[in-house]
Design a protein around this motif. Structure first.
Motif, PDB file in Angstrom:
ATOM      1  N   LYS A   1       1.906  -4.894  -4.865  1.00 51.11           N
ATOM      2  CA  LYS A   1       2.445  -4.534  -3.680  1.00 51.11           C
ATOM      3  C   LYS A   1       1.888  -2.800  -3.503  1.00 51.11           C
ATOM      4  O   LYS A   1       1.422  -2.067  -2.834  1.00 51.11           O
ATOM      5  N   ILE A   2       1.949  -1.851  -4.045  1.00 54.53           N
ATOM      6  CA  ILE A   2       2.637  -0.759  -4.048  1.00 54.53           C
ATOM      7  C   ILE A   2       1.182   0.188  -4.853  1.00 54.53           C
ATOM      8  O   ILE A   2       0.461  -0.993  -4.880  1.00 54.53           O
ATOM      9  N   ALA A   3       0.872   1.033  -3.896  1.00 50.28           N
ATOM     10  CA  ALA A   3       0.358   2.003  -4.241  1.00 50.28           C
ATOM     11  C   ALA A   3       0.045   2.594  -5.326  1.00 50.28           C
ATOM     12  O   ALA A   3      -0.858   3.499  -6.244  1.00 50.28           O
ATOM     13  N   GLY A   4       1.138   3.447  -5.591  1.00 55.58           N
ATOM     14  CA  GLY A   4       1.823   4.407  -6.254  1.00 55.58           C
ATOM     15  C   GLY A   4       3.338   4.175  -6.319  1.00 55.58           C
ATOM     16  O   GLY A   4       3.734   3.336  -6.161  1.00 55.58           O
ATOM     17  N   LEU A   5       3.772   4.998  -7.857  1.00 56.59           N
ATOM     18  CA  LEU A   5       4.965   4.598  -8.399  1.00 56.59           C
ATOM     19  C   LEU A   5       5.583   6.587  -7.969  1.00 56.59           C
ATOM     20  O   LEU A   5       5.016   7.137  -9.197  1.00 56.59           O
ATOM     21  N   VAL A   6       7.017   6.866  -8.156  1.00 62.20           N
ATOM     22  CA  VAL A   6       7.383   7.648  -8.501  1.00 62.20           C
ATOM     23  C   VAL A   6       9.162   7.817  -8.715  1.00 62.20           C
ATOM     24  O   VAL A   6       9.502   6.372  -8.009  1.00 62.20           O
ATOM     25  N   THR A   7       9.464   7.861 -10.370  1.00 64.73           N
ATOM     26  CA  THR A   7      10.824   7.537 -10.488  1.00 64.73           C
ATOM     27  C   THR A   7      11.251   8.904 -10.733  1.00 64.73           C
ATOM     28  O   THR A   7      11.396   9.474 -11.352  1.00 64.73           O
ATOM     29  N   ASP A   8      12.900   8.888 -10.654  1.00 66.41           N
ATOM     30  CA  ASP A   8      13.722   9.663 -10.932  1.00 66.41           C
ATOM     31  C   ASP A   8      13.668   9.575 -12.849  1.00 66.41           C
ATOM     32  O   ASP A   8      14.019  10.335 -13.138  1.00 66.41           O
TER      33      ASP A   8
ATOM     34  N   GLY B   1       0.523  -1.758  -0.123  1.00 65.12           N
ATOM     35  CA  GLY B   1      -0.260   0.092   0.044  1.00 65.12           C
ATOM     36  C   GLY B   1       0.990   1.378   0.136  1.00 65.12           C
ATOM     37  O   GLY B   1       0.683   2.514   0.043  1.00 65.12           O
ATOM     38  N   GLU B   2       2.014   1.349  -0.451  1.00 61.96           N
ATOM     39  CA  GLU B   2       2.975   2.381  -0.175  1.00 61.96           C
ATOM     40  C   GLU B   2       3.038   3.095  -1.453  1.00 61.96           C
ATOM     41  O   GLU B   2       2.789   2.269  -2.524  1.00 61.96           O
ATOM     42  N   ILE B   3       4.175   4.229  -1.383  1.00 62.58           N
ATOM     43  CA  ILE B   3       4.173   5.127  -2.776  1.00 62.58           C
ATOM     44  C   ILE B   3       5.423   4.572  -3.226  1.00 62.58           C
ATOM     45  O   ILE B   3       6.365   5.312  -2.170  1.00 62.58           O
TER      46      ILE B   3
END
Length: 564
Positions: free
Chosen positions: A508-515, A490-492
């Motif tokens: 597993k994740i609820a959201g994504l941020v990448t470089d 549930g984390e980002i």
């Protein structure tokens, strides 16, 4: 972030400075636009991979085969340990003459690419894998293994040529679909098309399905559940060895490894162990699936329902009396949907599977060199150059300092990890930024304009909208795939970049941020397939955001806000 072109007079140059020195071989190199390939190789490269493994080695074939007018070659340069690449433009007259040929043949690739893949190209790759997988590595002599290396290099080159056939076939099908929509309907929300252009049947989904089945086996068995209650993958594997049920599960695990284990943390390298060699990531993924009770059937159903709803929304925009327009859009839609599995499939067979097999061959050679006391450990071979390896194998006295060379190069690669590479070097021209199409996968031209602005820590991080939706949640910053083991669910996820080996994290994740990355990069495409909001290409997310912070991800606007 809108790129404001009028504020910058092109060309713009950067040829190096004290903080990021660049050695140029000639003036021609300086005239090219070299960008950091953090999409494929975000970390410093090993010498052997740079010389043998690069996807760029077959790019001259790409431009020659298709008659692509937007380039004639794609070169690579190692700068301060990191991979930078540049497209070499064609002569304008030649490009203009080739453009009609390119336009003539590309629809054939869009129409036939999938059939070629299924009937001819994938079977060819599978035969090559069978040859490499069944080779008698344990009994082969060093000379035999050196000849096998040449076979493997030939196979790798052939597979990457196949890669370009798949890549351009899908690229053209996507362009045709977007053109049909634009001409029949007009401008539509890009996120609508993104929801449509997803795959629900490919080797990545097969790998996820296999993991889910392993998880279900554990869930139904109290003995296996007890084993998986241990904290680390190593402890779980040790516990599984103690019981009949555990040993049976390990046999299932071996079957999974043989089919899906030929991939590493970063596919575009030889230095990272694969899941086949070390199943700890598989065990960690099953742990995560158990914690979240991940359901493959529900996930794939959600994807299909959202895609089908998006298709219906798109088709409803066609004027009721435009039968020809509907027919054109539906035909282009059919082709593009057929083509969507080609991206995850070519990753599975080529980016992952082919590079993994080269690693196995090189390690087999390394083991022979360790037995001969010429190297300290098998993967030392990856820190030699190709020529040096041949010299050492045939006449060691001609390379008496091999061990010292390896030590120096390992240390140099370690030092390079502390370097923050520049986004680009060389000459940023109008052609390089706005006419050459491939670098949009890296977020250009927007990323170029961003690079001209000073980067400062703030409460707002901007990037490229990759997967629609707005989400507030807790950030989890991962430097490596092993860090993902600690996700509770549930984390980002905030990371530099993802590749196909990271697909387990998306369950597993609820959201994504990448470089790194652009709208068609791996994290963007997979985020859309899993239906999670994502912002890519921020450049600084892993530096600005800390684990545990509350953040808001706006995947539609490309904005991440740090709330606390």
């Amino acid at each position: 972030m809108a790129a404001q072109r009028p504020e910058v007079q092109l060309p713009v140059t950067f040829f190096g400075d004290e903080s990021f020195p660049v050695e140029w071989e000639n003036e021609e190199e300086k005239q090219l636009f070299w960008w950091w390939d953090d999409l494929h190789c975000p970390n410093p490269l090993s010498p052997m991979f740079f010389e043998l493994g690069g996807w760029w080695a077959t790019c001259a074939y790409l431009y020659r085969r298709f008659g692509a007018p937007f380039g004639r070659d794609w070169k690579a340069k190692l700068i301060n340990g990191y991979l930078f690449t540049a497209v070499v433009p064609r002569d304008p007259k030649e490009a203009a003459e080739l453009a009609p040929y390119y336009s003539m043949v590309m629809p054939v690739y869009a129409e036939k690419g999938l059939e070629w893949w299924q009937k001819r190209l994938r079977p060819e790759i599978e035969r090559n894998f069978e040859y490499l997988d069944t080779y008698p590595y344990d009994t082969a002599t060093l000379p035999e293994l050196m000849v096998l290396l040449e076979d493997a290099i030939d196979i790798q080159e052939r597979h990457w040529r196949i890669h370009w056939i798949l890549n351009l076939s899908q690229f053209q099908a996507s362009l045709d679909f977007q053109a049909a929509v634009r001409e029949v309907i007009g401008d539509v929300d890009p996120t609508l098309l993104e929801r449509i252009m997803v795959s629900d049947s490919d080797r990545n989904w097969d790998a996820v399905h296999g993991l889910w089945e392993l998880k279900e086996r554990v869930k139904r068995n109290v003995v296996l559940l007890e084993a998986f209650s241990k904290e680390t993958p190593a402890e779980i594997l040790a516990e599984l060895e103690k019981t009949a049920e555990g040993r049976e599960f390990l046999r299932w695990l071996d079957e999974y490894k043989r089919e899906f284990g030929h991939k590493a943390l970063y596919s575009h390298e030889y230095v990272y162990p694969t899941w086949y060699e070390n199943p700890a990531p598989i065990i960690a993924a099953i742990q995560g699936y158990l914690q979240t009770d991940y359901s493959y059937p529900e996930a794939i159903q959600r994807l299909r329902q959202d895609r089908d709803a998006a298709i219906q929304e798109l088709l409803s925009k066609i004027p009721p009396d435009d039968a020809r327009g509907r027919e054109r859009v539906e035909a282009a839609l059919h082709r593009v949907l057929q083509m969507m599995p080609l991206t995850p499939d070519h990753h599975f067979y080529i980016d992952q599977g082919t590079f993994a097999r080269l690693r196995y061959v090189l390690l087999a050679i390394g083991r022979r060199l360790v037995e001969a006391e010429l190297l300290d450990q098998p993967d030392d071979v990856l820190f030699l150059r190709y020529h040096e390896l041949r010299v050492l194998a045939a006449e060691p006295s001609n390379l008496p300092n091999a061990k010292e060379l390896v030590r120096e190069r390992r240390a140099a690669r370690e030092r390079a990890t502390a370097v923050r590479p520049r986004d680009w070097v060389g000459t940023a021209s109008e052609w390089a930024l706005f006419q050459e199409p491939y670098k949009t996968l890296w977020g250009y031209p927007q990323r170029f304009f961003d690079s001209l602005q000073p980067r400062q820590v703030s409460q707002r991080v901007e990037g490229i909208p990759a997967s629609a939706g707005v989400l507030e949640g807790t950030a989890f910053v991962a430097r490596t795939l092993e860090d993902v083991d600690a996700l509770k669910g549930g984390e980002i996820l905030v990371c530099r970049m993802t590749n196909p080996a990271w697909v387990i994290a998306f369950t597993k994740i609820a959201g994504l941020v990448t470089d790194s990355g652009g709208q068609l990069s791996h994290p963007a495409v997979v985020s859309r397939e899993f239906g999670i909001p994502a912002v890519v290409g921020t450049g600084v997310a892993t530096q600005v955001i800390r684990t545990g912070q509350r953040i808001r991800v706006n995947g539609s606007a490309g904005v991440v806000e740090i709330l606390e």
